[in-house]
Design an enzyme around this catalytic site. Structure first.
Site, PDB file in Angstrom:
ATOM      1  N   GLN A   5      15.443  23.896  38.794  1.00  8.56           N
ATOM      2  CA  GLN A   5      16.416  22.844  38.503  1.00  8.56           C
ATOM      3  C   GLN A   5      17.308  22.629  39.724  1.00  8.56           C
ATOM      4  O   GLN A   5      17.791  23.594  40.327  1.00  8.56           O
ATOM      5  CB  GLN A   5      17.284  23.209  37.291  1.00  8.56           C
ATOM      6  CG  GLN A   5      18.163  22.045  36.830  1.00  8.56           C
ATOM      7  CD  GLN A   5      19.068  22.418  35.667  1.00  8.56           C
ATOM      8  OE1 GLN A   5      20.028  23.150  35.840  1.00  8.56           O
ATOM      9  NE2 GLN A   5      18.762  21.900  34.480  1.00  8.56           N
ATOM     10  N   CYS A  35      25.711  19.278  33.854  1.00  7.54           N
ATOM     11  CA  CYS A  35      26.718  20.317  34.057  1.00  7.54           C
ATOM     12  C   CYS A  35      28.123  19.725  34.042  1.00  7.54           C
ATOM     13  O   CYS A  35      28.413  18.789  34.787  1.00  7.54           O
ATOM     14  CB  CYS A  35      26.469  21.052  35.364  1.00  7.54           C
ATOM     15  SG  CYS A  35      27.664  22.384  35.655  1.00  7.54           S
ATOM     16  N   ASN A 134      18.837  19.053  22.431  1.00  8.04           N
ATOM     17  CA  ASN A 134      19.581  20.241  22.838  1.00  8.04           C
ATOM     18  C   ASN A 134      20.979  20.173  22.245  1.00  8.04           C
ATOM     19  O   ASN A 134      21.555  19.107  22.134  1.00  8.04           O
ATOM     20  CB  ASN A 134      19.634  20.309  24.374  1.00  8.04           C
ATOM     21  CG  ASN A 134      20.557  21.376  24.908  1.00  8.04           C
ATOM     22  OD1 ASN A 134      21.456  21.089  25.687  1.00  8.04           O
ATOM     23  ND2 ASN A 134      20.350  22.617  24.507  1.00  8.04           N
ATOM     24  N   ARG A 159      22.799  28.263  24.682  1.00  5.64           N
ATOM     25  CA  ARG A 159      23.712  29.331  24.256  1.00  5.64           C
ATOM     26  C   ARG A 159      23.211  30.071  23.022  1.00  5.64           C
ATOM     27  O   ARG A 159      23.528  31.250  22.822  1.00  5.64           O
ATOM     28  CB  ARG A 159      25.102  28.750  24.011  1.00  5.64           C
ATOM     29  CG  ARG A 159      25.799  28.297  25.296  1.00  5.64           C
ATOM     30  CD  ARG A 159      27.127  27.623  25.014  1.00  5.64           C
ATOM     31  NE  ARG A 159      26.944  26.442  24.172  1.00  5.64           N
ATOM     32  CZ  ARG A 159      27.854  25.977  23.328  1.00  5.64           C
ATOM     33  NH1 ARG A 159      29.001  26.612  23.177  1.00  5.64           N
ATOM     34  NH2 ARG A 159      27.626  24.887  22.631  1.00  5.64           N
TER      35      ARG A 159
END
Length: 215
Positions: A5, A35, A134, A159
């Site tokens: 990535q 992010c 996600n 997570r």
């Protein structure tokens, strides 16, 4: 396979890095447009690309042209809000990426409010390429519900795997209709590998606290 990535906003540098990673054996390049870290977005990377669909397209298209392996993108639903949600999705698709992984929170949301799974469903209805869902997948039931409620093509778990490292096994077991579940020996092996791979400078206090979290 371990996917590489990358993140950034300079088309030439992103393309060059993608090519370099290909020579090192990367089977796929994923572009990080999700992010929320201020350190990352302050440099024009991560979810900051969602501020401008044109720039998003140019970066993704540059990476896509640079390599022959699959190129994908992980993105959020927006930066401050979702006003450019559809535009960003269409820009990503037009760039030629193979599929999109969507975390339906904005940069400003961080990881706070519940993920808006309805936006995954919207993306799925809008796009012709696959959509990976996600966000807030913590249990097998969550995985089932996301697939059923959004129609997404696959799941990405972040997570949730830190909370329960066996969640992938549990989901696979459910869909394979296999009655087997991980055993005590599996857990012992997992913990042994974890401890064996701790850096030798890691303090005893950190080791104990992390072990408590895992248990």
């Amino acid at each position: 396979p371990l996917i590489a990535q990358i993140m950034g906003s300079d088309c030439e540098l992103m393309a060059a890095m993608a090519q370099e990673l290909t020579t090192r054996g990367a089977p796929r390049i994923d572009v990080n447009c999700g992010c929320p870290s201020n350190t990352v977005t302050g440099r024009g990377a991560g979810s900051s690309l969602l501020k401008n669909p044109t720039i998003l397209y140019e970066v993704l298209a540059a990476v896509r042209r640079a390599v022959f392996i699959p190129v994908t993108v992980k993105m959020r639903s927006g930066y401050e809000d979702i006003s450019l949600f559809r535009e960003n999705l269409l820009a990503a698709q037009e760039s030629g990426v193979d599929y999109i992984t969507l975390h339906p929170r904005t940069k400003v949301d961080g990881y706070g409010p519940p993920a808006r799974w309805d936006l995954i469903a919207e993306a799925k209805s809008l796009l012709d390429i696959p959509v990976v869902g996600n966000g807030d997948i913590l249990t097998v039931e969550d995985a089932i519900n996301m697939l059923q409620n959004t129609g997404c093509d696959a799941l990405m778990i972040g997570r949730g795997s830190l909370i329960n490292p066996f969640i992938f096994h549990e989901i696979r077991t459910h869909y394979s209709h296999d009655e087997s579940i991980y055993t005590l020996e599996d857990i012992e092996r997992y913990l042994a590998i974890y401890l064996a791979n701790l850096h030798p400078d890691t303090s005893a206090r950190t080791r104990v606290n992390k072990l408590k979290q895992l248990l």
